[in-house]
Design a protein around this motif. Structure first.
Motif, mmCIF file in Angstrom:
data_model
loop_
_atom_site.group_PDB
_atom_site.id
_atom_site.type_symbol
_atom_site.label_atom_id
_atom_site.label_comp_id
_atom_site.label_asym_id
_atom_site.label_seq_id
_atom_site.Cartn_x
_atom_site.Cartn_y
_atom_site.Cartn_z
ATOM 1 N N SER A 356 0.826 -1.206 0.000
ATOM 2 C CA SER A 356 0.000 0.000 0.000
ATOM 3 C C SER A 356 0.858 1.254 0.000
ATOM 4 C CB SER A 356 -0.886 0.025 1.245
ATOM 5 O OG SER A 356 -1.698 1.183 1.234
ATOM 6 N N GLU A 403 -12.890 -7.131 -4.264
ATOM 7 C CA GLU A 403 -12.092 -7.875 -5.230
ATOM 8 C C GLU A 403 -11.725 -7.013 -6.425
ATOM 9 O OE1 GLU A 403 -13.338 -12.091 -5.788
ATOM 10 O OE2 GLU A 403 -14.605 -11.658 -4.061
ATOM 11 N N ARG A 404 -10.559 -7.340 -7.023
ATOM 12 C CA ARG A 404 -10.030 -6.553 -8.136
ATOM 13 C C ARG A 404 -10.807 -6.829 -9.416
ATOM 14 N NH1 ARG A 404 -3.561 -6.512 -9.168
ATOM 15 N NH2 ARG A 404 -3.854 -5.404 -11.143
ATOM 16 N N ARG A 409 -8.718 0.378 -9.092
ATOM 17 C CA ARG A 409 -8.446 -0.073 -7.719
ATOM 18 C C ARG A 409 -8.683 1.038 -6.707
ATOM 19 N NH1 ARG A 409 -4.083 -1.506 -10.865
ATOM 20 N NH2 ARG A 409 -2.930 0.223 -9.984
ATOM 21 N N LYS A 412 -12.339 1.780 -5.871
ATOM 22 C CA LYS A 412 -12.981 0.855 -4.941
ATOM 23 C C LYS A 412 -12.841 1.392 -3.510
ATOM 24 C CE LYS A 412 -11.786 -3.019 -7.968
ATOM 25 N NZ LYS A 412 -13.026 -3.658 -8.405
ATOM 26 N N LEU A 426 -7.974 -5.213 -0.523
ATOM 27 C CA LEU A 426 -8.257 -5.426 -1.945
ATOM 28 C C LEU A 426 -7.581 -6.726 -2.361
ATOM 29 C CD1 LEU A 426 -9.337 -4.191 -4.590
ATOM 30 C CD2 LEU A 426 -7.137 -3.053 -4.839
ATOM 31 N N ASN A 428 -6.671 -9.864 -5.135
ATOM 32 C CA ASN A 428 -6.583 -10.255 -6.536
ATOM 33 C C ASN A 428 -7.481 -11.451 -6.792
ATOM 34 O OD1 ASN A 428 -4.698 -8.340 -7.025
ATOM 35 N ND2 ASN A 428 -2.971 -9.758 -7.262
ATOM 36 N N ASN A 432 -5.195 -11.714 -11.909
ATOM 37 C CA ASN A 432 -3.973 -11.013 -11.537
ATOM 38 C C ASN A 432 -3.009 -11.859 -10.722
ATOM 39 O OD1 ASN A 432 -6.591 -9.139 -10.676
ATOM 40 N ND2 ASN A 432 -5.356 -8.371 -12.355
ATOM 41 N N ASP A 439 -0.996 1.379 -4.395
ATOM 42 C CA ASP A 439 -1.749 2.594 -4.724
ATOM 43 C C ASP A 439 -1.829 3.519 -3.523
ATOM 44 O OD1 ASP A 439 -2.918 1.957 -7.449
ATOM 45 O OD2 ASP A 439 -3.639 0.236 -6.299
ATOM 46 N N HIS A 441 -4.103 4.967 -1.811
ATOM 47 C CA HIS A 441 -5.542 4.936 -1.531
ATOM 48 C C HIS A 441 -6.011 6.119 -0.686
ATOM 49 C CE1 HIS A 441 -6.409 1.054 -3.298
ATOM 50 N NE2 HIS A 441 -5.259 0.616 -2.814
ATOM 51 N N ALA A 447 -3.401 -4.063 -0.647
ATOM 52 C CA ALA A 447 -3.709 -5.012 -1.721
ATOM 53 C C ALA A 447 -2.996 -6.322 -1.416
ATOM 54 C CB ALA A 447 -3.230 -4.458 -3.049
ATOM 55 N N THR A 523 -4.145 9.473 -7.110
ATOM 56 C CA THR A 523 -5.009 8.402 -7.629
ATOM 57 C C THR A 523 -5.585 8.767 -8.990
ATOM 58 O OG1 THR A 523 -6.943 9.385 -6.578
ATOM 59 C CG2 THR A 523 -5.785 7.674 -5.327
#
Ligand SMILES: *[C@@H]1O[C@H](CO)[C@@H](O)[C@H](O)[C@H]1NC(C)=O
Ligand SMILES: *[C@@H]1O[C@H](CO)[C@@H](O)[C@H](O)[C@H]1NC(C)=O
Ligand SMILES: *[C@@H]1O[C@H](CO)[C@@H](O)[C@H](O)[C@H]1NC(C)=O
Ligand SMILES: *[C@@H]1O[C@H](CO)[C@@H](O)[C@H](O)[C@H]1NC(C)=O
Ligand SMILES: *[C@@H]1O[C@H](CO)[C@@H](O)[C@H](O)[C@H]1NC(C)=O
Ligand SMILES: *[C@@H]1O[C@H](CO)[C@@H](O)[C@H](O)[C@H]1NC(C)=O
Ligand SMILES: *[C@@H]1O[C@H](CO)[C@@H](O)[C@H](O)[C@H]1NC(C)=O
Length: 759
Positions: A356, A403-404, A409, A412, A426, A428, A432, A439, A441, A447, A523
């Motif tokens: 993250s 979920e991705r 992303r 979400k 998050l 995969n 993926n 990210d 966020h 993730a 983002t």
């Protein structure tokens, strides 16, 4: 009865619509790119512009030219109806009339990961690098970014003919001795979608997106100390060729990147005298004579301009590449040895690692209520956390597992936050695998890969009162193994020309820190009001400008090298294994990657400076390649702007294209041996020496023999040829076979990947 009536009305309505639609289609104009056979211009015309205009006016009195091209093609672009286009195509002197296509973007620790910092003394003097200009076709530039600071830069190279165009929030004073050119190309875009709305995007070279500032600063950004994203990846940021000059050509807008604009930008970049062109964008695959990027790159190659393009983000499916012409350098993406760990801690005591770039208030260290998005939504794909699908009563005050897939992303996370959630995990899905992209966020989020995600989901679904929390660990260096091929990186084989192995190589493209636009947050979401000088993003869009910048360094060190020689140096010195001898892994499979994933391997710029030998290609070699593809004279001439005809008495073979890699297609008939021969020519760019060949393969089903097995070079620029014979053995199979052919004089290793498939 009621139903029936409804049905009748619908059918009638449809008939009317379809008549209308037909009329509309006939009258609807779209942009076409017209390739003219300039060598056939009747002598009665004063110049080619008059001739083009007269050809156009003969089919449409009202049509106006969007652009006239003179360097990339002979021709122009204009708006025509389909019928007018068809009539024009049959007029004398017209080679082709191609409908415009839309392209998409393939969206500071890199220098030391690549060994550039430790070996600074090996690289060309900054004076020679500062003569090199890297042109970037993208979303424009944020000129205030520190990456374009020109402190210490000398006068602009005297050969430079570019301009700094003004427009919305951009004036000629936004350029300097670092950012020496900035142009924008919107005529094709505006003709297709209407005038640029200056309240939404700048009708100028200004970058309102961030992508173009990121790619251009990656290729050739100045050195910036204390760069970071919200504290992550802190350190010195620098482009690969920090002393080279940058020229930006804005061709991508909110509605996409249009090929008439791309072609116009390449036309100008060639005129302006760039040395390297970097394009982190791609379109749907088509033959080279229909693909504007391939057409523009051919002209650039002739002028000695190195063209580097992103391979695409459509991996890990095979056959998913973009930009595969052999006069383009096609770059896939790998990871760095840097990560941004953030752990999920569950109520059952288990911890799962993720990544993250969240910065802000952390979650309380205690366990918090945790819910699966699929249990907090009435929508069919509630698990995806799409806008408006989460039930605030269910998620309020909780961490939510999303979920991705489908929506971005970071969006979400925003959806969870809007619904009152306090955090997000998050996960995969199979698409993926274990690939993790970090990210920035908008709420505490991490993730996790598919396996860990499945385990967390199992816990969630089997516990009524599940709990969790997330711990953020900042930036971690020294991650092993690295690099690994990223899952999103597009893969071979090459669907346009299977006989040319692509991608050519991989370079860093995951979690890359570089300059960013001041118009958007990290983002890129409109709701993200944060502003950052640097951002961390991923894609082959990010790996392409790494190679563009490295090519600029090689160009400065070896000004006489052709684009093919520069690519050869990067490819033959690329590495395919880690220090422990194991093959570079593919994150999509967790297994060793193959040449269809990594091409010649991961770039190693220090070795590329002194490759020993190169596989060079001339313009004529490329024309012979087009003959080997059985292109018609018309197709070749529209692509290569000349009156060229293949020699019908000559045998052209794709197998003899002097490429630094081998894509071999061989018949697998039981009981008989089949063989295929490829010929190559090496040019000595080092000192005299004797090179010996060594060959390895992954399977005994094909025998590879090289003749001669020794090549002796007694002077610089001497050329020597060799032939490789690939022959089937009794063990012929249906699975791809990979291998490597390496020439070595003890000091240099000149490696070529081999990919063998069966017909
Ligand atoms: C183009 O090349 C063809 C074949 O070589 C030749 O017959 C023709 O005269 C050339 N056209 C022009 C205008 O030079
Ligand atoms: C131009 O700059 C002004 C002032 O900074 C800003 O308010 C406006 O949004 C900018 N326009 C665009 C299209 O970026
Ligand atoms: C999980 O992480 C927390 C916080 O770092 C730590 O206290 C705990 O011991 C870890 N649990 C396991 C099973 O590793
Ligand atoms: C959550 O959804 C799963 C299926 O996705 C279902 O099996 C489970 O019963 C649901 N749990 C709750 C508490 O509704
Ligand atoms: C979902 O369905 C439940 C029960 O039918 C209802 O009470 C709730 O309002 C619905 N939520 C949303 C977000 O539509
Ligand atoms: C979950 O929490 C509710 C409310 O605190 C409690 O009534 C229930 O017994 C708990 N269920 C389990 C399985 O612990
Ligand atoms: C070109 O045509 C020749 C002769 O018909 C054929 O052998 C060859 O396979 C063709 N090449 C390609 C790339 O289609």
């Amino acid at each position: 009865m009621f139903r029936f009536q409804v049905l009748v009305v619908v059918i009638l309505g449809f008939c009317q619509l379809s008549v209308e639609a037909k009329k509309n289609v006939e009258q609807k104009k779209q942009t076409y790119i017209i390739h003219m056979a300039k060598f056939e211009m009747p002598v009665s015309f004063e110049d080619h512009a008059h001739w083009y205009d007269s050809s156009l006016k003969s089919v449409s009195k009202s049509a106006e030219m969007l652009y006239t091209y003179s360097n990339v093609i002979h021709g122009f672009s204009t708006r025509l109806t389909a019928k007018e286009a068809q009539i024009l195509e049959n007029r004398p002197g017209i080679l082709s009339v191609l409908p415009e296509m839309k392209y998409e973007l393939h969206t500071t620790r890199t220098p030391s990961f690549l060994g550039l910092d430790q070996n600074a003394n090996l690289f060309p003097e900054s004076d020679s690098v500062s003569e090199v200009v890297v042109g970037v076709l993208d979303t424009g530039v944020w000129p205030e970014s520190k990456s374009f600071d020109d402190t210490g830069f000398g006068p602009i190279p005297s050969s430079w003919k570019g301009e700094c165009e003004s427009g919305t929030n951009f004036t000629s004073s936004n350029c300097n001795r670092k950012l020496i050119g900035a142009r924008f190309f919107s005529r094709g875009y505006e003709a297709a979608l209407g005038p640029v709305d200056a309240t939404k995007e700048s009708r100028s070279p200004r970058d309102d997106d961030g992508h173009g500032t990121h790619t251009s600063s990656t290729a050739a950004g100045s050195i910036v100390s204390d760069a970071n994203l919200l504290g992550y990846a802190a350190g010195t940021a620098r482009g690969m060729a920090a002393r080279a000059r940058v020229a930006v050509y804005k061709v991508c807008w909110l509605g996409g990147c249009f090929s008439s604009d791309i072609l116009a930008a390449m036309d100008k970049a060639i005129y302006d005298n760039v040395n390297v062109l970097s394009l982190s964008l791609g379109g749907s695959m088509s033959d080279y004579y229909r693909d504007s990027v391939a057409i523009g790159a051919f002209a650039a190659m002739e002028k000695g301009i190195f063209v580097s393009c992103s391979a695409g983000n459509a991996g890990p499916s095979s056959d998913s590449l973009s930009n595969v012409a052999p006069w383009i350098t096609t770059v896939g993406a790998g990871t760095l040895d840097r990560d941004f760990p953030a752990y999920v801690s569950l109520g059952n005591g288990q911890n799962y690692s993720g990544v993250s770039l969240y910065r802000g208030d952390s979650l309380p260290g205690k366990l918090l209520p945790f819910i699966y998005a699929g249990n907090a939504s009435n929508a069919t794909s509630g698990n995806l956390c799409m806008t408006g699908t989460l039930n605030p009563e269910k998620v309020s005050g909780k961490i939510v597992l999303c979920e991705r897939g489908v929506n971005p992303r970071v969006q979400k996370g925003y959806v969870v936050k809007e619904a009152g959630g306090i955090g997000m995990v998050l996960t995969n899905t199979a698409a993926n695998g274990e690939e993790l992209v970090a990210d920035a966020h908008l709420l505490p989020a991490t993730a996790v890969g598919q396996k860990r995600g499945d385990a967390i989901k199992d816990y969630l679904l089997s516990n009524q009162n599940a709990t969790a929390t997330i711990f953020f660990e900042g930036t971690k260096l020294g991650i092993e193994p690295s690099p690994v091929v990223s899952a999103f990186s597009s893969r071979g084989p090459n669907s346009i020309t299977p006989g040319v192995l692509k991608p050519d190589m991989i370079a860093p493209g995951v979690n890359i820190l570089a300059g960013w636009s001041g118009a958007v947050g990290p983002t890129g979401l409109a709701t993200d009001k944060r502003r950052v000088g640097f951002n961390i993003i991923s894609g082959t869009s990010m790996s392409c400008p790494h190679v563009s910048g490295l090519a600029a360094l090689l160009k400065a060190a070896h000004p006489d090298w052709s684009p093919a020689a520069i690519r050869s140096a990067l490819m033959t010195t690329a590495y395919t294994a880690y220090k422990d001898g194991n093959m570079i892994q593919d994150v999509a499979t967790g297994k060793p990657s193959t040449p269809f994933d990594h091409g010649a391997g991961h770039v190693d710029p220090v070795s590329a400076l002194n490759p020993g030998l190169v596989y060079d290609l001339t313009v004529e070699d490329h024309l012979n390649f087009l003959c080997a593809l059985n292109y018609t004279a018309q197709q070749i001439n529209s692509l290569a702007r000349r009156n060229f005809s293949c020699d019908s008495s000559k045998q052209y073979s794709l197998n003899d294209l002097n490429y630094p890699s081998f894509a071999v297609s061989i018949q697998s008939q039981m009981g008989s041996t089949n063989e295929v021969k490829h010929t190559r020519t090496l040019t000595n760019v080092g000192s005299p020496g004797m090179y010996k060949v060594s060959v390895s393969t992954t399977s005994a089903s094909v025998k590879i023999s090289v003749e001669p097995a020794t090549l002796t070079f007694s002077q610089t620029n001497e050329k020597k040829s060799y032939t490789v014979t690939f022959s089937t053995t009794s063990k012929a199979s249906k699975t791809n076979v990979f291998g490597r052919i390496v020439w070595s004089d003890g000091k240099h290793s000149v490696g070529s990947p081999v990919a063998i498939s069966w017909t």
